[in-house]
Write a protein that holds these residues in place. Structure first.
Motif, PDB file in Angstrom:
ATOM      1  N   GLY A  29      83.704  -3.228  39.992  1.00 22.51           N
ATOM      2  CA  GLY A  29      83.319  -4.622  40.142  1.00 22.51           C
ATOM      3  C   GLY A  29      81.852  -4.780  40.470  1.00 22.51           C
ATOM      4  N   PHE A  30      81.020  -3.908  39.921  1.00 23.96           N
ATOM      5  CA  PHE A  30      79.568  -3.991  40.126  1.00 23.96           C
ATOM      6  C   PHE A  30      79.005  -4.894  39.042  1.00 23.96           C
ATOM      7  N   MET A  31      78.565  -6.092  39.429  1.00 22.23           N
ATOM      8  CA  MET A  31      78.221  -7.131  38.463  1.00 22.23           C
ATOM      9  C   MET A  31      76.730  -7.115  38.112  1.00 22.23           C
ATOM     10  N   ARG A  32      76.255  -5.953  37.769  1.00 19.18           N
ATOM     11  CA  ARG A  32      74.896  -5.808  37.252  1.00 19.18           C
ATOM     12  C   ARG A  32      74.958  -4.914  36.020  1.00 19.18           C
ATOM     13  N   VAL A  33      74.223  -5.293  34.994  1.00 13.96           N
ATOM     14  CA  VAL A  33      74.123  -4.458  33.797  1.00 13.96           C
ATOM     15  C   VAL A  33      73.061  -3.392  34.056  1.00 13.96           C
ATOM     16  N   LEU A  34      73.448  -2.142  33.959  1.00 12.69           N
ATOM     17  CA  LEU A  34      72.516  -1.043  34.203  1.00 12.69           C
ATOM     18  C   LEU A  34      71.669  -0.805  32.968  1.00 12.69           C
TER      19      LEU A  34
END
Length: 228
Positions: A101-106
């Motif tokens: 649920g990490f809501m950043r695009v790497l």
């Protein structure tokens, strides 16, 4: 792509997981609990969030797990945030980075730097419905089955070698919220199974780019697998 079996720095030691979250981290909680309940040869070296108010941080701290914030708002560009995140990953030296649920695009550079070591769970049966609002997308397309996918991360969004999937039927009258709620328990099951395979160093990526899991009877799950 590297074989995942070779990534652990010390084969005799527990596999180190760094878990990245942006909210309550329910998948993170499921993984932490599975490590303890199943005696997996793994440890969560830290939980890191891009949001200081993420509820999962306090949950992790309450269980003695180091929990940190690296706010994306403190940086003036995505690239600067990615550079800081990559530095912190290097310092923590995990074997795997688990996105829960990490809501950043790497960015592509960060992903390539840790190639074969970043794992994500996405709420659809990839390659169907990448991106956001997957449950609404599924309903709009009239699919009869919906689910989740755990996969290795590549520079292409919601793309990469598939490790495992879980599927549920779409029921008459389902809403996006109903689908999401019914899928969540299966997400937890699938991700913890993958965490167990990674902990036991069963996972590798072949020359054809496909995932192999040594000793796994299957890599597809349904709600029936949740029945005690």
């Amino acid at each position: 792509m590297l074989e995942a079996e070779t990534l652990a720095q010390q084969p005799g030691s527990p596999v180190r997981f760094l878990i990245l979250i942006s909210g309550r981290g329910s998948n993170m909680q499921a993984i932490v609990q599975a490590i303890a309940a199943r005696g997996l040869p793994a440890e969560v070296c830290a939980v890191l969030s891009n949001r200081p108010d993420a509820a999962g941080l306090e949950w992790a701290r309450s269980r003695g797990i180091p929990a940190e914030t690296l706010s994306h708002r403190a940086f003036d560009s995505r690239e600067a945030f990615d550079q800081a995140l990559a530095q912190r990953i290097d310092e923590l030296a995990p074997d795997y980075v688990l996105l829960a649920g990490f809501m950043r695009v790497l960015g592509a550079d960060l992903v390539r730097r840790f190639e074969g070591r970043i794992v994500n769970i996405h709420p659809s049966l990839l390659p169907a419905f990448p991106g956001l609002h997957t449950h609404a997308q599924a309903l709009a397309q009239g699919v009869q089955w919906h689910g989740c996918t755990v996969h290795f991360v590549t520079p292409v969004l919601d793309h990469g070698p598939i490790i495992a999937q879980g599927a549920i039927p779409v029921l008459p009258g389902d809403t996006a919220d109903a689908l999401a709620g019914r899928l969540l328990a299966l997400e937890h099951h699938v991700y913890t199974e993958v965490a167990a395979w990674l902990a036991r160093r069963q996972v590798s990526i072949g020359g054809d780019g496909l995932v192999r899991v040594a000793g796994a009877e299957r890599r597809a799950f349904t709600a029936h697998d949740l029945t005690p």
